[in-house]
Design a protein around this motif. Sequence first.
Motif: not given
Length: 226
Positions: A71-89
Motif C-alpha cells: 500500500x505505501x509503495x509510492x511513499x516508500x519509493x519517494x523516501x528511498x529516492x530522496x534519501x539516496x540523493x541526500x547521500x550525493x549531497x
Amino acid sequence: MPEIRTLSIHGRELRLLRYAQVDSTQRVARGLPVGTVVIADSQTAGHGRYGREWASPPGGLYASIVLVPTPLLPLRAGVAVAEALSGCGIPARLKWPNDVTVNGRKIAGILIEEAGGAMILGIGVNLEGIPYPGATSIRVAGGRTPLSGELLTRIIEALFTPLPDEAVIERYRDLCATIGKEVSVAVGTARIHGRAVGIDRSGRLVLETDDGVRLISSGECIHLSG
Ligand code: BTN
C-alpha cells in the motif's frame, strides 16, 4: 542483449538487467518476475505520469523494479529516492505524491504501474543534464554525480531497508515540501484548492479547503505558495 548480474540486498536476491538503450524500462519490465530490475543508459520512449513523455538521453538514471504490491509503495519509493540523493549531497524534498525536487525544481520522477498482479516501479533521475526547462540535475544542483548503477544501488538499499509503515510516513512527512503550502490539486477533471496541512496514515494529502477538510488519494499537485 542485456548485461545480467545479481544483487543481494537485505537478504533479497535481485536480478539486474542492464541495457545500453531500450524504448522504456517500464515496457521491458512488464511480465518479468518480481525481483527483476531493468536499467538502461537511455530510452527512446520513456514515459512519465499521465502518459507524458520522459526525455531520457544518456546522462540519466532510468530503471524499473518489479515488486510485490504494497500500500505505501509510492511513499516508500519517494523516501528511498530522496534519501539516496541526500547521500550525493542533494537536499532533496518530495512534492506530494512523489515528485523529487531540489529548491522547487524537479530532479527525479517516480512512476508506478500495475502489470499482471505485480507493481513496476519506474525511477528516472537527472544525473548530468537537464532534459526539460525548469528541471534540475545532480550535477547542476551541485551534488556529487554518481554513476547510475551506484545511485540505483543506493535507492534499492533504501527501498528494501525494513521499515514499519509508521516510520515510512514519518520520514515522508519530514521530506515533504507540500505540507504548509497553498496548493491546487487536479483530481480527474476537477481542481481542488486549499492549504496542505498533512499526510495521513494512508499517504493521503490532507487539504484544508473552503468547504472543509479533504483527503486526496491521488492527483497532480501544484504548489501555489512558498
Ligand atoms: C514522472 O514524474 O512523471 C515519472 C517519470 C518516471 C520516468 C521513469 S524513467 C524509467 C522508467 N521508464 C519509463 O518509461 N518511465 C520510468
